[in-house]
Write an enzyme that holds these catalytic residues in place. Structure first.
Site, PDB file in Angstrom:
ATOM      1  N   ARG A  34       0.828  -1.216   0.000  1.00  0.00           N
ATOM      2  CA  ARG A  34       0.000   0.000   0.000  1.00  0.00           C
ATOM      3  C   ARG A  34       0.857   1.258   0.000  1.00  0.00           C
ATOM      4  O   ARG A  34       0.683   2.129  -0.844  1.00  0.00           O
ATOM      5  CB  ARG A  34      -0.940  -0.032   1.217  1.00  0.00           C
ATOM      6  CG  ARG A  34      -1.851   1.184   1.301  1.00  0.00           C
ATOM      7  CD  ARG A  34      -2.712   1.128   2.541  1.00  0.00           C
ATOM      8  NE  ARG A  34      -1.907   1.041   3.768  1.00  0.00           N
ATOM      9  CZ  ARG A  34      -2.416   1.062   4.985  1.00  0.00           C
ATOM     10  NH1 ARG A  34      -3.723   1.112   5.154  1.00  0.00           N
ATOM     11  NH2 ARG A  34      -1.622   0.981   6.038  1.00  0.00           N
ATOM     12  N   SER A  35       1.793   1.338   0.944  1.00  0.00           N
ATOM     13  CA  SER A  35       2.684   2.509   0.893  1.00  0.00           C
ATOM     14  C   SER A  35       3.933   2.153   0.096  1.00  0.00           C
ATOM     15  O   SER A  35       4.580   1.144   0.341  1.00  0.00           O
ATOM     16  CB  SER A  35       3.048   3.007   2.287  1.00  0.00           C
ATOM     17  OG  SER A  35       2.849   2.016   3.239  1.00  0.00           O
ATOM     18  N   ALA A  76      -4.055  -9.006   9.681  1.00  0.00           N
ATOM     19  CA  ALA A  76      -5.282  -9.810   9.651  1.00  0.00           C
ATOM     20  C   ALA A  76      -6.486  -8.923   9.978  1.00  0.00           C
ATOM     21  O   ALA A  76      -6.345  -7.879  10.622  1.00  0.00           O
ATOM     22  CB  ALA A  76      -5.171 -10.960  10.647  1.00  0.00           C
ATOM     23  N   ASN A 102      -2.635 -14.562   9.399  1.00  0.00           N
ATOM     24  CA  ASN A 102      -3.212 -15.378  10.461  1.00  0.00           C
ATOM     25  C   ASN A 102      -4.707 -15.113  10.587  1.00  0.00           C
ATOM     26  O   ASN A 102      -5.161 -14.506  11.543  1.00  0.00           O
ATOM     27  CB  ASN A 102      -2.537 -15.058  11.793  1.00  0.00           C
ATOM     28  CG  ASN A 102      -1.439 -16.045  12.113  1.00  0.00           C
ATOM     29  OD1 ASN A 102      -1.463 -17.187  11.652  1.00  0.00           O
ATOM     30  ND2 ASN A 102      -0.482 -15.615  12.906  1.00  0.00           N
ATOM     31  N   SER A 128       3.305 -20.991   9.039  1.00  0.00           N
ATOM     32  CA  SER A 128       3.917 -21.007  10.363  1.00  0.00           C
ATOM     33  C   SER A 128       5.431 -20.925  10.268  1.00  0.00           C
ATOM     34  O   SER A 128       6.022 -21.368   9.299  1.00  0.00           O
ATOM     35  CB  SER A 128       3.537 -22.282  11.100  1.00  0.00           C
ATOM     36  OG  SER A 128       4.166 -22.314  12.353  1.00  0.00           O
ATOM     37  N   LYS A 182      -3.993 -24.489  11.043  1.00  0.00           N
ATOM     38  CA  LYS A 182      -2.976 -23.570  11.580  1.00  0.00           C
ATOM     39  C   LYS A 182      -3.365 -23.113  12.985  1.00  0.00           C
ATOM     40  O   LYS A 182      -2.517 -23.006  13.879  1.00  0.00           O
ATOM     41  CB  LYS A 182      -2.803 -22.363  10.649  1.00  0.00           C
ATOM     42  CG  LYS A 182      -1.941 -21.217  11.207  1.00  0.00           C
ATOM     43  CD  LYS A 182      -0.501 -21.652  11.424  1.00  0.00           C
ATOM     44  CE  LYS A 182       0.488 -20.542  11.728  1.00  0.00           C
ATOM     45  NZ  LYS A 182       0.130 -19.436  12.543  1.00  0.00           N
ATOM     46  N   HIS A 185      -2.647 -25.899  15.320  1.00  0.00           N
ATOM     47  CA  HIS A 185      -1.183 -25.940  15.483  1.00  0.00           C
ATOM     48  C   HIS A 185      -0.768 -24.966  16.592  1.00  0.00           C
ATOM     49  O   HIS A 185       0.003 -25.304  17.482  1.00  0.00           O
ATOM     50  CB  HIS A 185      -0.481 -25.571  14.175  1.00  0.00           C
ATOM     51  CG  HIS A 185       0.967 -25.190  14.344  1.00  0.00           C
ATOM     52  ND1 HIS A 185       1.357 -23.948  14.818  1.00  0.00           N
ATOM     53  CD2 HIS A 185       2.109 -25.892  14.144  1.00  0.00           C
ATOM     54  CE1 HIS A 185       2.680 -23.908  14.904  1.00  0.00           C
ATOM     55  NE2 HIS A 185       3.156 -25.069  14.492  1.00  0.00           N
ATOM     56  N   ASN A 186      -1.288 -23.753  16.533  1.00  0.00           N
ATOM     57  CA  ASN A 186      -0.924 -22.755  17.541  1.00  0.00           C
ATOM     58  C   ASN A 186      -1.424 -23.151  18.929  1.00  0.00           C
ATOM     59  O   ASN A 186      -0.737 -22.922  19.921  1.00  0.00           O
ATOM     60  CB  ASN A 186      -1.470 -21.379  17.157  1.00  0.00           C
ATOM     61  CG  ASN A 186      -0.670 -20.742  16.041  1.00  0.00           C
ATOM     62  OD1 ASN A 186      -0.115 -21.442  15.188  1.00  0.00           O
ATOM     63  ND2 ASN A 186      -0.597 -19.427  16.019  1.00  0.00           N
ATOM     64  N   GLU A 189       0.852 -25.645  20.253  1.00  0.00           N
ATOM     65  CA  GLU A 189       2.081 -24.915  20.619  1.00  0.00           C
ATOM     66  C   GLU A 189       1.945 -24.308  22.038  1.00  0.00           C
ATOM     67  O   GLU A 189       2.865 -24.404  22.847  1.00  0.00           O
ATOM     68  CB  GLU A 189       2.302 -23.828  19.563  1.00  0.00           C
ATOM     69  CG  GLU A 189       3.402 -22.845  19.805  1.00  0.00           C
ATOM     70  CD  GLU A 189       3.380 -21.746  18.720  1.00  0.00           C
ATOM     71  OE1 GLU A 189       3.252 -22.068  17.519  1.00  0.00           O
ATOM     72  OE2 GLU A 189       3.466 -20.560  19.077  1.00  0.00           O
ATOM     73  N   ARG A 287      -1.712 -18.409  30.822  1.00  0.00           N
ATOM     74  CA  ARG A 287      -1.197 -17.106  30.366  1.00  0.00           C
ATOM     75  C   ARG A 287      -2.087 -15.983  30.897  1.00  0.00           C
ATOM     76  O   ARG A 287      -1.588 -14.944  31.345  1.00  0.00           O
ATOM     77  CB  ARG A 287      -1.167 -17.050  28.834  1.00  0.00           C
ATOM     78  CG  ARG A 287      -0.130 -17.979  28.218  1.00  0.00           C
ATOM     79  CD  ARG A 287       0.108 -17.603  26.765  1.00  0.00           C
ATOM     80  NE  ARG A 287       0.886 -18.618  26.076  1.00  0.00           N
ATOM     81  CZ  ARG A 287       1.320 -18.493  24.820  1.00  0.00           C
ATOM     82  NH1 ARG A 287       1.035 -17.400  24.129  1.00  0.00           N
ATOM     83  NH2 ARG A 287       2.023 -19.445  24.246  1.00  0.00           N
TER      84      ARG A 287
END
Ligand code: NDP
Length: 479
Positions: A34-35, A76, A102, A128, A182, A185-186, A189, A287
């Site tokens: 874009r820029s 995203a 993502n 990933s 995906k 997968h995360n 992880e 977390r």
């Protein structure tokens, strides 16, 4: 000459992916951002790549051979929608738009449906491996149509990581399947990282070993069945000394874990699908718990156990923790693959679970030899209902369960939080139980809500007239 592939979005991920593409035999890469400054910079810094820069979507489309194929690597959410809309304007039926960001898989399903109506192919591809992976070889999880895979497959195979001679990319399934996989997968992880963190905490507090000494333990573990990228980097992080204070770096890092939301997506989706991914959920919650300093400050006054925690047999304890870690890891992966199986059933995707485990062997964060064992398990039995019951895993669980229980008991008595270890063990004991107290829950549900129940000894649906004479009647099935 025209480019056979284009990249839109030239921040860290996009520019690295574009360089990776350009470095492979047969690819000519068109680039657009874009820029303009990012495009100019990339082209100036990498003349060897032979990029074809474009400064408008029209120019970008004109620089691509047909079917035009473009990979979007932008922020995203709304930015991705904006870029898709612009590409749809300048592309033609048969062309291929790939979103490598993502994205949340329901967005991918929605976008695929909308773009398909124009005759253009839309592919959501999970990528990933972070910046480094984008440049040197990521693990790629594309969804989308079979038609787009014909053109896209060879291009993605040319840039993917390679594990034992095989590129880490497979056509996962239609529309949102790639981004779904995906996402899981995360989630896996998250669980893997939390389990390793709990192992570290238990060893440190149980044995008094220093982070550097524990780094040696992890380095040793990395030679065996736990071999993985995450174990390897854990040793490196633990060995790191802070230049400013001279302390282990891990002791000066604020103990509040961040998250970008993919763990939460995995758990929300699992809840909706009715899949118990307790290891991933506990890792995500751990977390969250860590990131509420105001709550932790007031709760710090609550009492813990009276006795100090010290293990007598240090080597024996460390081996127990290793076994507990491996057993819990098996459960976390088993739960994650259960979610993929359930997602495939819900969204009508045909997903080869063995192929998914194989494309995670390199390029991504959970890369490990262990994934070959998962591929073996699904090769043996493609419709395996519980991954953890495959012979190799069942043997490891049989061998490790006593140690696993000792570790969870020790952690509980010592007042050391080990939510991922203990929830995995609870899942293990739940899934293997001959009878569960779910029978009592059904009784309670029937009592207060006339939700009915089934019997073990005959067909039909029943209700006990709790507020009447408490006789049982046959009932309509209301669940
Ligand atoms: P960012 O997520 O920081 O996004 C920046 C890029 O988005 C810039 O090129 C920017 O253009 C562009 N952009 C933002 N808004 C718009 C818009 N409205 N229209 C057009 N372009 C827009 O870049 P990253 O390289 O960090 O990540 C790209 C994607 O990859 C993201 O989806 C991210 O989630 C994913 N990602 C994946 C990782 C992985 O390990 N798989 C790691 C990191 C990211 P401009 O220069 O004009 O501002």
């Amino acid at each position: 000459a025209l480019a056979n592939i284009g990249v839109v979005g030239l921040a860290v991920m996009g520019s690295n992916l574009a360089r990776n593409l350009a470095s492979r035999e047969g690819n000519t890469v068109a680039v657009y951002n874009r820029s303009r400054s990012k495009t100019d910079e990339l082209v100036a810094e990498h003349p060897e790549a032979g990029f074809i820069p474009a400064f408008s979507y029209e120019e970008f489309a004109a620089s691509l051979s047909k079917p035009r194929t473009a990979i979007i690597m932008v922020k995203a959410g709304r930015p991705t929608d904006a870029v898709i809309d612009s590409l749809v304007e300048v592309f033609e039926p048969g062309d291929i738009i790939v979103d490598g960001g993502n994205a949340y898989f329901p967005d991918t399903i929605r976008r695929e449906k909308a773009v398909r109506e124009t005759g253009i192919n839309f592919v959501g591809a999970g990528i990933s491996g972070g910046e480094e992976g984008a440049l040197t070889g990521p693990s790629i999880m594309p969804g989308g149509s079979d038609e787009s895979w014909v053109t896209l497959g060879p291009i993605l195979k040319s840039i993917a990581a390679v594990a034992e001679g095989e590129p880490c990319v497979t056509h996962v399934g239609h529309d949102g399947a790639g981004h779904f996989v995906k996402m899981v997968h995360n989630g896996i992880e998250y669980a893997d990282m939390q389990l390793i963190a709990e192992a570290y905490d238990l060893i440190r507090r149980g044995t008094g070993k220093t982070p550097a000494e524990i780094a040696d333990v992890f380095a040793e573990w990395n030679k065996g069945e736990l071999e993985s990228y995450l174990i390897e980097i854990t040793a490196e992080v633990l060995r790191q000394v802070d230049a400013e204070t001279g302390k282990p770096l891990v002791d000066v890092i604020l103990d509040q874990a961040g998250a970008k939301g993919t763990g939460a997506w995995t758990v929300q989706t699992a809840l909706a699908l009715g899949v118990p991914v307790s290891g991933i959920a506990e890792a995500t919650f751990a977390r969250s718990l860590s990131s509420h300093p105001e709550q932790r400050a007031v709760a710090a006054s609550l009492p813990g156990p009276d006795e100090e925690f010290r293990v007598d047999d240090v080597d024996g304890f460390i081996e127990d923790v290793r076994q507990a870690l491996f057993a819990s890891k098996i459960i976390a992966y088993s739960q994650g693959f259960d979610e993929i199986r359930a997602g495939a059933a819900e969204y009508n995707w045909t997903i080869d679970l063995g192929a998914v485990s194989k494309i995670w062997r390199a390029g991504c964060i959970i890369r490990a030899q262990f994934l070959n064992r998962i591929a073996d398990a699904y090769a043996e039995q493609p419709d395996l209902p519980v991954l953890a019951t495959a012979p190799y895993f069942a043997e490891a669980l049989t061998r490790g369960q006593a140690a696993w229980r000792r570790v969870v008991v020790a952690a509980t008595q010592a007042g050391i939080p080990s939510p991922a270890f203990s929830s995995s063990l609870a899942y293990y004991d739940g899934i293997r139980a001959e009878r569960l107290p779910a029978a009592l829950v059904q009784g309670q549900r029937d009592f207060f809500g006339a939700h009915t129940y089934k019997r073990i000894d005959k067909e039909g649906t029943f209700h006990t007239q709790w507020s009447g004479d408490r006789t049982e009647i046959e009932a309509e099935d209301t669940h």
